[in-house]
Design a protein around this motif. Structure first.
Motif: not given
Length: 317
Positions: A65-70
């Motif tokens: 699942e994608p994780n927010w890394v900015g």
């Protein structure tokens, strides 16, 4: 005895019957007709664009699942990715070299095909045909064989006592084989140039001939200025297409030798489907979009100096 005359007063607006809408005047019919395109645009174009923008700010890898890394992906691309810099350099060299070659070839052939000769339609079809199949895998394989060490080009050179090199395996010549392939696929630009040439009034050439102008002077003083809007369009479309080139580089050289043909789209493909770094690849895609927009904007800003349009007063800007 005079007959009494009565004047009919106009019917009040409130009591007038409303005009009936015909069956095909309803806006619903229009939406039904464009619904196939609209569904395709929303589902296959707009949604992937928005989704890729979101993924570019994540570490999405297709397996998790994608994780927010900015802005981590963008920061890494622009500051510490050496392969990104190499891909940008090769791509810009390819665009700068291939676009003029393709336009010059297209314009030259269009001028030849603009003449009224018996059977000219067959010639136009035959010359346009390579553009229909030029981006295929089969043509890329054929091109690789032609420019190989034992290919057709070296066989021709051997007849004159010249020993050819492996054109697709030599870092100094590999990129130029791809540029020649694009230059060979000038059919679309040629057709557009041909349409533009047909719109130039023949009276201009006749008047210039009376004044003693030769063919070269007519070309630079009449043909090019009158054809400049068409040239502008073909230039923009050629630049956009050159930035997106992928199949020949993948099939013929696969980015080699020594990364001499490692173009941007090939690097993006590697990050997305070889390393499964979809978030990183999405960032690369959006950077490429900004590069294309900036290049197109530059052409647009400079067009006022070399593109001429005939306005209502008969003058050109």
């Amino acid at each position: 005895m005079k007959e009494s005359t009565t004047t009919s007063l106009p019917m009040p607006l409130a009591t007038r019957p409303k005009p009936k809408i015909k069956r095909w005047e309803s806006p619903i019919a229009g939406y039904l007709f464009i619904s196939p395109w609209l569904i395709g645009f929303l589902g296959l174009t707009l949604y992937p664009i928005v989704q890729s923008l979101y993924y570019s700010f994540t570490d999405f890898s297709l397996l998790e699942e994608p994780n927010w890394v900015g802005f981590k992906n963008y920061n890494q691309i622009l500051t510490s990715d050496d392969r990104f810099i190499q891909a940008v350099k090769v791509t810009f060299l390819y665009v700068v070299a291939s676009t003029p070659i393709k336009l010059i070839a297209a314009l030259f052939v269009a001028i030849l095909l603009a003449k009224s000769i018996k059977g000219m339609s067959a010639y136009r079809t035959a010359i346009y045909f390579p553009s229909l199949i030029g981006g295929s895998i089969a043509v890329s394989i054929l091109w690789k064989n032609i420019f190989g060490k034992e290919g057709f080009i070296n066989n021709i050179l051997a007849m004159f006592g010249i020993e050819g090199t492996g054109w697709v395996t030599n870092p100094d010549t590999a990129l130029w084989t791809l540029i020649l392939l694009v230059g060979w696929q000038f059919g679309s630009a040629m057709v557009i140039f041909l349409a533009g040439l047909k719109q130039i009034p023949i009276d201009l050439y006749e008047a210039s001939s009376v004044d003693g102008a030769g063919k070269m002077r007519q070309f630079f003083n009449i043909t090019l200025p009158m054809l400049s809007p068409t040239l502008y369009f073909n230039t923009v479309m050629g630049i956009i297409g050159a930035f997106q080139m992928f199949t020949p580089a993948m099939i013929i050289t696969n980015g080699g030798p020594a990364n001499s043909t490692y173009i941007y789209s090939l690097y993006l493909y590697e990050r997305a489907f070889s390393r499964l770094q979809m978030g990183y690849a999405s960032g690369l895609a959006w950077i490429m979009l900004l590069i294309i927009v900036a290049s197109t904007a530059l052409i647009f800003l400079t067009s006022k100096y070399w593109v001429f349009y005939e306005n209502e007063g008969g003058k050109s800007r």
